[in-house]
Design a protein around this motif. Structure first.
Motif, PDB file in Angstrom:
ATOM      1  N   SER A 145       0.826  -1.212   0.000  1.00 35.97           N
ATOM      2  CA  SER A 145       0.000   0.000   0.000  1.00 35.97           C
ATOM      3  C   SER A 145       0.859   1.261   0.000  1.00 35.97           C
ATOM      4  O   SER A 145       0.580   2.207  -0.742  1.00 35.97           O
ATOM      5  CB  SER A 145      -0.937   0.006   1.212  1.00 35.97           C
ATOM      6  N   LEU A 155       2.281   2.024  -3.361  1.00 35.59           N
ATOM      7  CA  LEU A 155       1.326   2.452  -4.381  1.00 35.59           C
ATOM      8  C   LEU A 155       0.934   3.935  -4.279  1.00 35.59           C
ATOM      9  O   LEU A 155       0.328   4.468  -5.209  1.00 35.59           O
ATOM     10  CB  LEU A 155       0.066   1.575  -4.323  1.00 35.59           C
ATOM     11  N   PHE A 156       1.275   4.608  -3.183  1.00 36.17           N
ATOM     12  CA  PHE A 156       0.891   6.020  -3.034  1.00 36.17           C
ATOM     13  C   PHE A 156       1.381   6.894  -4.190  1.00 36.17           C
ATOM     14  O   PHE A 156       0.613   7.708  -4.702  1.00 36.17           O
ATOM     15  CB  PHE A 156       1.365   6.588  -1.692  1.00 36.17           C
ATOM     16  N   TRP A 176      -6.188   7.104  -2.402  1.00 39.46           N
ATOM     17  CA  TRP A 176      -5.393   7.202  -1.176  1.00 39.46           C
ATOM     18  C   TRP A 176      -6.206   6.761   0.039  1.00 39.46           C
ATOM     19  O   TRP A 176      -5.674   6.207   0.980  1.00 39.46           O
ATOM     20  CB  TRP A 176      -4.843   8.611  -1.002  1.00 39.46           C
ATOM     21  N   LEU A 215      -5.985   3.050   0.012  1.00 38.91           N
ATOM     22  CA  LEU A 215      -4.648   2.642   0.464  1.00 38.91           C
ATOM     23  C   LEU A 215      -4.531   2.761   1.976  1.00 38.91           C
ATOM     24  O   LEU A 215      -3.983   1.875   2.637  1.00 38.91           O
ATOM     25  CB  LEU A 215      -3.569   3.465  -0.227  1.00 38.91           C
ATOM     26  N   ARG A 216      -5.064   3.832   2.528  1.00 39.55           N
ATOM     27  CA  ARG A 216      -5.029   3.988   3.987  1.00 39.55           C
ATOM     28  C   ARG A 216      -5.881   2.909   4.663  1.00 39.55           C
ATOM     29  O   ARG A 216      -5.519   2.410   5.723  1.00 39.55           O
ATOM     30  CB  ARG A 216      -5.516   5.376   4.394  1.00 39.55           C
TER      31      ARG A 216
END
Length: 156
Positions: free
Chosen positions: A84, A87-88, A97, A100-101
């Protein structure tokens, strides 16, 4: 150093890195969103994604831990966090995002659930409190050092 001590220090080091990643992400992304003109309410919602992930996965952690054991849960959670984080930079999008978080929250909780349970399981009764305190200290130190990475906001 015996095997139990080395395992303990590996686990608390992993937790320090986890705390570092959380401590880095919160201010870094908040600054990026603020510079992009995203409202503080949406900024806060995005930051809550990590904790929403923790809440979503919490009821489901015990069964996989019993079935697969400590190492796979810790490694799986760590890999989810690393993937994750990697991937940011791929795509700058509020909802991407946020997801992802969310995944970081899930991975972090798996990592923490596995490490905390493992530490309390292998720690002798007379050292259990000390070991869990050191665990918390290392997470806190990592979390405190994380915001020092806010100059990364200049990298675009």
């Amino acid at each position: 150093m015996n095997r139990v001590k080395s395992r303990f220090w590996i686990l608390v080091s992993i937790v320090a890195i986890s705390g570092f990643s959380q401590g880095m992400l919160l201010p870094l992304i908040a600054i990026i969103f603020e510079q992009d003109g995203i409202s503080s309410s949406l900024n806060g919602l995005n930051a809550a994604g990590l904790y929403i992930g923790i809440l979503l996965i919490s009821p489901f952690m015990e069964a996989p831990l019993r079935k697969y054991g400590y190492k796979p849960i810790i490694i799986g959670g760590g890999l989810l966090v690393i993937l994750s984080l990697a991937l940011f930079p791929l795509w700058k999008s509020f909802w991407f995002w946020f997801l992802l978080r969310l995944f970081i929250g899930i991975g972090d909780h798996a990592l923490h659930f596995g490490t905390q349970t493992w530490i309390t399981d292998f720690s002798p009764v007379h050292k259990r409190g000390r070991n869990i305190s050191l665990y918390g200290l290392f997470f806190g130190v990592g979390f405190a050092v994380g915001p020092l990475m806010t100059p990364l906001v200049k990298i675009k």
